[in-house]
Design a protein around this motif. Structure first.
Motif, PDB file in Angstrom:
ATOM      1  N   ALA A   1      68.326 -88.733  21.480  1.00 43.11           N
ATOM      2  CA  ALA A   1      68.111 -87.350  20.812  1.00 43.11           C
ATOM      3  C   ALA A   1      69.317 -87.135  19.681  1.00 43.11           C
ATOM      4  N   ALA A   2      70.275 -87.732  20.290  1.00 45.10           N
ATOM      5  CA  ALA A   2      71.543 -87.329  19.294  1.00 45.10           C
ATOM      6  C   ALA A   2      71.902 -88.328  18.076  1.00 45.10           C
TER       7      ALA A   2
ATOM      8  N   ALA B   1      55.605 -94.883  25.067  1.00 44.59           N
ATOM      9  CA  ALA B   1      56.826 -95.189  24.998  1.00 44.59           C
ATOM     10  C   ALA B   1      57.564 -95.067  23.776  1.00 44.59           C
ATOM     11  N   THR B   2      56.806 -95.291  22.591  1.00 46.01           N
ATOM     12  CA  THR B   2      57.596 -95.156  21.288  1.00 46.01           C
ATOM     13  C   THR B   2      57.462 -93.920  20.633  1.00 46.01           C
ATOM     14  N   ASN B   3      56.916 -92.888  21.334  1.00 43.08           N
ATOM     15  CA  ASN B   3      56.840 -91.534  20.786  1.00 43.08           C
ATOM     16  C   ASN B   3      58.022 -90.831  20.772  1.00 43.08           C
ATOM     17  N   PRO B   4      59.268 -90.687  19.860  1.00 44.09           N
ATOM     18  CA  PRO B   4      60.306 -90.010  19.945  1.00 44.09           C
ATOM     19  C   PRO B   4      60.214 -88.428  20.312  1.00 44.09           C
ATOM     20  N   LYS B   5      59.183 -87.679  19.922  1.00 41.08           N
ATOM     21  CA  LYS B   5      59.053 -86.547  20.054  1.00 41.08           C
ATOM     22  C   LYS B   5      59.254 -86.121  21.410  1.00 41.08           C
ATOM     23  N   THR B   6      58.435 -87.015  22.461  1.00 33.92           N
ATOM     24  CA  THR B   6      58.652 -86.478  23.715  1.00 33.92           C
ATOM     25  C   THR B   6      59.849 -87.122  24.530  1.00 33.92           C
ATOM     26  N   ILE B   7      60.563 -87.808  24.004  1.00 34.05           N
ATOM     27  CA  ILE B   7      61.956 -88.054  24.381  1.00 34.05           C
ATOM     28  C   ILE B   7      62.704 -86.831  24.228  1.00 34.05           C
ATOM     29  N   VAL B   8      62.927 -86.331  23.011  1.00 31.12           N
ATOM     30  CA  VAL B   8      63.261 -85.035  22.569  1.00 31.12           C
ATOM     31  C   VAL B   8      63.031 -83.931  23.267  1.00 31.12           C
TER      32      VAL B   8
ATOM     33  N   PHE C   1      61.753 -84.136  26.261  1.00 28.74           N
ATOM     34  CA  PHE C   1      61.845 -84.281  27.881  1.00 28.74           C
ATOM     35  C   PHE C   1      63.556 -83.814  28.074  1.00 28.74           C
ATOM     36  N   VAL C   2      64.496 -84.277  26.982  1.00 29.07           N
ATOM     37  CA  VAL C   2      65.851 -83.906  26.984  1.00 29.07           C
ATOM     38  C   VAL C   2      66.133 -82.519  27.214  1.00 29.07           C
ATOM     39  N   ALA C   3      65.152 -81.837  26.202  1.00 30.30           N
ATOM     40  CA  ALA C   3      65.554 -80.396  26.148  1.00 30.30           C
ATOM     41  C   ALA C   3      64.584 -79.447  27.268  1.00 30.30           C
ATOM     42  N   PHE C   4      63.552 -80.108  27.820  1.00 27.00           N
ATOM     43  CA  PHE C   4      62.686 -79.228  28.882  1.00 27.00           C
ATOM     44  C   PHE C   4      63.076 -79.621  30.154  1.00 27.00           C
ATOM     45  N   LEU C   5      63.036 -80.855  30.599  1.00 23.61           N
ATOM     46  CA  LEU C   5      63.033 -81.050  31.930  1.00 23.61           C
ATOM     47  C   LEU C   5      64.334 -80.537  32.707  1.00 23.61           C
ATOM     48  N   PRO C   6      65.551 -80.688  32.224  1.00 23.73           N
ATOM     49  CA  PRO C   6      66.875 -80.253  32.852  1.00 23.73           C
ATOM     50  C   PRO C   6      66.683 -78.653  33.058  1.00 23.73           C
ATOM     51  N   GLN C   7      65.790 -78.026  32.652  1.00 23.59           N
ATOM     52  CA  GLN C   7      65.749 -76.635  32.685  1.00 23.59           C
ATOM     53  C   GLN C   7      65.153 -76.177  33.974  1.00 23.59           C
ATOM     54  N   PHE C   8      64.443 -77.096  34.748  1.00 25.54           N
ATOM     55  CA  PHE C   8      63.508 -77.001  35.987  1.00 25.54           C
ATOM     56  C   PHE C   8      64.356 -77.812  37.006  1.00 25.54           C
ATOM     57  N   THR C   9      65.531 -78.000  36.870  1.00 22.98           N
ATOM     58  CA  THR C   9      66.229 -78.860  38.103  1.00 22.98           C
ATOM     59  C   THR C   9      67.362 -78.111  38.578  1.00 22.98           C
TER      60      THR C   9
END
Length: 207
Positions: A67-68, A122-129, A131-139
């Protein structure tokens, strides 16, 4: 693990995100118009496995690097978009395959559908970004964040499979109706291929 309120928020947000037309949904519809029901459902499963591979990267911290890094992001976007465009071109080039397969009662295959779906997911970069922004909010920071991230990603993948499967079956039903006049399948396969080419071009041009 996430609290009950976090789970509710996660499920609602995930369902809303999955329903927004994006690479996975458009890929599923395009595949449903060019291959049989079994193959498109296997492609859906493969796409979800590709998403889980991305979640695994996020869980170990590699997602943040992608993402960075503008270079890594661009490389993944180019690979994924190029592959989707290639699939679209193949669908147009071989648009008579579905008609011939129906006549011969022998499915025409050009690669395993699970592998095709996995590559796109696996090669869709939109979902990586995302997940990086989305998933940590619910941990829960007090717990094992990596494990929580994987669990959330697994649930997201299951939701995506359920949603995309419904879209695939709906598109497949339309495909079956067109198949009542076999020559319609040529135009239908070309339409699906055109959709995938458009999707790939969009992935290349949208930041």
């Amino acid at each position: 693990m996430p609290s009950s309120s976090q789970w509710v928020a996660f499920l609602v947000a995930s369902i809303l995100f999955i329903q927004v037309p994006g690479p996975s949904l458009l890929f599923t519809i395009g595949r449903a118009l060019t291959v049989g029901r079994r193959e498109v459902l296997l492609s859906v499963v493969g796409n979800a496995l590709g998403l889980l591979a991305q979640v695994s990267l996020v869980a170990v911290g590699l997602g943040a690097v992608v993402a960075a890094s503008a270079t890594a992001y661009t490389a993944i976007k180019m690979i994924g978009a190029g592959y989707v465009i290639w699939l679209g071109v193949q669908a147009i080039r071989h648009r008579s395959d579905a008609r011939r397969a129906m006549a011969d009662a022998t499915p025409v295959r050009r690669g395993h559908p699970v592998r095709i779906g996995f590559t796109v997911g696996a090669t869709n970069p939109k979902t990586i970004v995302f997940f990086v922004a989305f998933l940590p909010q619910f941990t829960d920071p007090a717990g094992p964040v990596a494990v929580q991230t994987m669990v959330l990603g697994l649930v997201f993948g299951l939701l995506a499979v359920a949603s995309d499967s419904m879209w695939a079956l709906a598109a497949g039903a339309a495909r079956t109706w067109f198949a009542s006049r076999p020559t319609r399948l040529d135009a239908l396969s070309a339409t699906g291929g055109t959709m995938m080419i458009g999707l790939g071009a969009t992935m290349l041009t949208v930041d």
